[in-house]
Write a protein that holds these residues in place. Structure first.
Motif, PDB file in Angstrom:
ATOM      1  N   TRP A  14     -10.446  11.694  51.095  1.00  0.00           N
ATOM      2  CA  TRP A  14     -10.444  11.004  49.810  1.00  0.00           C
ATOM      3  C   TRP A  14     -11.702   9.893  50.006  1.00  0.00           C
ATOM      4  O   TRP A  14     -12.606   9.602  49.070  1.00  0.00           O
ATOM      5  N   HIS A  15     -11.888   9.072  51.371  1.00  0.00           N
ATOM      6  CA  HIS A  15     -12.821   8.324  51.472  1.00  0.00           C
ATOM      7  C   HIS A  15     -14.236   8.998  51.438  1.00  0.00           C
ATOM      8  O   HIS A  15     -15.235   8.495  50.778  1.00  0.00           O
ATOM      9  N   CYS A  17     -15.250  11.545  49.613  1.00  0.00           N
ATOM     10  CA  CYS A  17     -15.327  11.924  48.171  1.00  0.00           C
ATOM     11  C   CYS A  17     -15.637  10.577  47.484  1.00  0.00           C
ATOM     12  O   CYS A  17     -16.619  10.622  46.623  1.00  0.00           O
ATOM     13  N   ALA A  18     -14.884   9.517  47.689  1.00  0.00           N
ATOM     14  CA  ALA A  18     -15.227   8.304  46.888  1.00  0.00           C
ATOM     15  C   ALA A  18     -16.706   7.811  47.545  1.00  0.00           C
ATOM     16  O   ALA A  18     -17.369   7.332  46.555  1.00  0.00           O
ATOM     17  N   PHE A  22     -19.795   7.220  44.945  1.00  0.00           N
ATOM     18  CA  PHE A  22     -20.353   5.747  45.016  1.00  0.00           C
ATOM     19  C   PHE A  22     -21.953   5.830  45.133  1.00  0.00           C
ATOM     20  O   PHE A  22     -22.550   5.337  44.419  1.00  0.00           O
TER      21      PHE A  22
END
Ligand SMILES: C[S@@+](CC[C@H](N)C(=O)[O-])C[C@H]1O[C@@H](n2cnc3c(N)ncnc32)[C@H](O)[C@@H]1O
Length: 270
Positions: A14-15, A17-18, A22
């Protein structure tokens, strides 16, 4: 245990992907709307000049220094350039003061490289004392991470700082600069045997609250009035114990450290 590992893996994914989202948003939508853009080392500025990036001497030095930040999910073009800038500013400003330069925690010497390439220590008659175990943290002076990933972070730095022949690399890197004095040893113990009597500039970067407070105990009184001390990890959340140790030391002397957006701490000794 298995469920915990799965949760951590999912969190990591998840990190990543985020972070990709960003970076993409910054580069395609945000950056074109601004006159200035610095993105590196988890520091984003918009419409600031970050003038050091255009200095030829800075750019030249940076070509031979690692500017990455280790484990980092973001693709940030400027790396730790702003940290280098802080150090170079502090070194330049300390040149006129009595005393030598000190770095505790050298690793492969990138920060001391940036300083020696951009600031003429030799012409100013300064020596630059570099201290490291060149084998990672000493068990008597451990890191004290304050994060849920503390164990992993400790493993990562043990692996990184324990790489082969770091000392040789540093000695070769500074071989042509005879004003750079490389000393292998455990800080603070080694400082009792081999340290300058007077200090104009000091950089502290060991990832260990006890070692860093120990370095201050031995060296702070030798720092000339107006001398500058930079703490590399001061403002980073996972290194809060280092901040607390440094703050305690300085508060007892009525002095205060400035937290910089780079994560560094800065003090000008009175
Ligand atoms: C974050 S790195 C330093 C990075 C360096 N300033 C640079 O320019 O890249 C931390 C270094 O501190 C060293 N170190 C940690 N504890 C130490 C201690 N008690 N005495 C001497 N060196 C230590 C490690 O071996 C490692 O090389």
């Amino acid at each position: 245990m298995q469920a915990l590992r799965r949760t951590l893996r999912l969190r990591e994914r998840w990190h990543r992907c985020a972070a990709r989202f960003f970076d993409l948003t910054l580069n395609t939508l945000v950056k074109p709307l601004h006159h200035g853009f610095f993105w590196g080392d988890r520091l984003l500025t918009l419409d600031k000049s970050a003038g050091f990036l255009a200095e030829p001497i800075f750019r030249d030095a940076l070509r031979h220094a690692d500017s990455t930040t280790g484990e980092n999910q973001y693709v940030s073009p400027h790396g730790i350039a702003w940290r280098y800038h802080t150090l170079i500013w502090a070194a330049r400003s300390s040149l006129v003061l009595p005393g030598d330069f000190v770095e505790c925690g050298v690793y492969r010497g990138d920060m001391s490289w940036m300083i020696t390439q951009t600031v003429d220590l030799c012409a100013a008659g300064k020596k630059f004392y570099l201290y490291d175990t060149f084998a990672g943290l000493d068990p008597r002076y451990p890191s004290e991470f304050a994060s849920p990933n503390a164990e992993r972070a400790a493993q990562y730095i043990a692996h990184r700082y324990g790489e082969e022949d770091i000392e040789g690399h540093v000695r070769r890197r500074f071989a042509a600069k005879d004003y750079v004095v490389v000393t292998k040893g455990v800080v603070p113990d080694v400082l009792h045997h081999m340290a300058p009597e007077r200090i104009a500039f000091m950089h502290i970067d060991m990832n260990s609250p006890k070692a860093e407070a120990g370095a201050l105990e031995v060296l702070f009184d030798r720092v000339a009035p107006g001398g500058i001390i930079v703490f590399d990890d001061y403002g980073w959340k996972q290194f809060v114990k280092q901040k607390q140790a440094a703050d305690r030391f300085m508060a007892a002397r009525g002095q205060f450290i400035m937290e910089l957006p780079t994560g560094q701490g800065l003090i000008i000794k009175r």
